[in-house]
Design an enzyme around this catalytic site. Structure first.
Site, PDB file in Angstrom:
ATOM      1  N   GLU A  46       0.835  -1.206   0.000  1.00 23.73           N
ATOM      2  CA  GLU A  46       0.000   0.000   0.000  1.00 23.73           C
ATOM      3  C   GLU A  46       0.866   1.250   0.000  1.00 23.73           C
ATOM      4  OE1 GLU A  46      -2.625   2.519   3.173  1.00 23.73           O
ATOM      5  OE2 GLU A  46      -2.951   0.342   3.170  1.00 23.73           O
ATOM      6  N   THR A  78      -5.330   6.037   2.382  1.00 24.96           N
ATOM      7  CA  THR A  78      -5.731   7.398   2.765  1.00 24.96           C
ATOM      8  C   THR A  78      -6.556   8.064   1.670  1.00 24.96           C
ATOM      9  OG1 THR A  78      -3.594   7.499   3.926  1.00 24.96           O
ATOM     10  CG2 THR A  78      -4.953   9.460   3.988  1.00 24.96           C
ATOM     11  N   LYS A 138     -10.676  -2.676   7.436  1.00 24.70           N
ATOM     12  CA  LYS A 138      -9.456  -2.159   8.053  1.00 24.70           C
ATOM     13  C   LYS A 138      -9.808  -1.703   9.464  1.00 24.70           C
ATOM     14  CE  LYS A 138      -6.366   1.842   7.825  1.00 24.70           C
ATOM     15  NZ  LYS A 138      -5.947   3.020   7.041  1.00 24.70           N
TER      16      LYS A 138
END
Length: 218
Positions: A46, A78, A138
């Site tokens: 990521e 993000t 997550k």
């Protein structure tokens, strides 16, 4: 356009359940970090969406991965709005990660059949995300919620697949605690890709560190 189906992304994440989280404005540093992690056995990586022109850097890494690491799955983290999600999907992101759940981002990802991993911190948030088709949650912030939250979650919702981010150390004690509590995968940033290693540009040390962490869970 993504190279991998989301089913393949999910399965690879569960098979190799450590996801490095990284961001840098230096393309050369990013390429070396990617190379070291790949050599160590990482297959899901990521890149954090942080700083100006981060999407341009991501595009270059996607090109590198397609040439040099054909089975490496690159995604971006993000992401908090659908426009940014769409931008990264156009650049070849194979999954989208958010610090929180957003229905519009979920819709964009679903339309393109791309994995969406939103950050959730309550059972209500998790249930809402799953009702929008989210397969892997997550759990964030992990250091605040703790392993006990994962254990408590799995009791009434054993079908929930959890990627813990925040508060995970690449040590036997930390990893065994999180996975023992029911975590299915973990994301690790600076505790794995340490500032000291990056400052020294000691890519062999990084490869060794990542390989040792993977050996504890694979």
């Amino acid at each position: 356009m993504a190279r991998f189906s989301r089913l393949h992304v999910y399965q690879t994440l569960l098979d190799v359940p450590i996801v490095p989280l990284f961001s840098s404005q230096d393309l050369d540093v990013c390429k070396n970090v990617l190379s070291a992690c790949y050599k160590a056995g990482i297959r899901v990586f990521e890149l954090t969406n942080r700083g100006d022109f981060a999407h341009e850097l991501f595009a270059e890494l996607v090109k590198t991965a397609r040439t040099d690491y054909p089975d490496l799955i690159l995604g971006v983290g993000t992401i908090i709005d659908p426009a940014t999600a769409a931008l990264y999907l156009q650049l070849g992101a194979n999954f989208i990660v958010s610090p929180s759940f957003d229905a519009d981002v979920a819709k964009v990802c679903n339309l393109r059949k791309i994995g969406y991993l939103p950050g959730c911190a309550t059972l209500t948030e998790i249930s809402t995300a799953e009702s929008w088709g989210v397969e892997i949650i997550k759990l964030f912030p992990g250091d605040t919620l703790g392993p006990s939250f994962v254990k408590a979650l799995k009791a009434p919702m054993p079908w929930t697949t959890v990627l813990v981010t925040g508060g995970v150390e690449p040590t036997e004690e930390s990893l065994s605690t999180w996975f023992g509590a029911g975590a299915d995968a973990v994301g690790i940033g600076s505790r794995l890709l340490t500032p000291e290693i990056l400052q020294k540009k000691d890519w062999e040390a990084l490869e060794h560190r990542v390989k040792n962490a993977l050996a504890l869970v694979c």
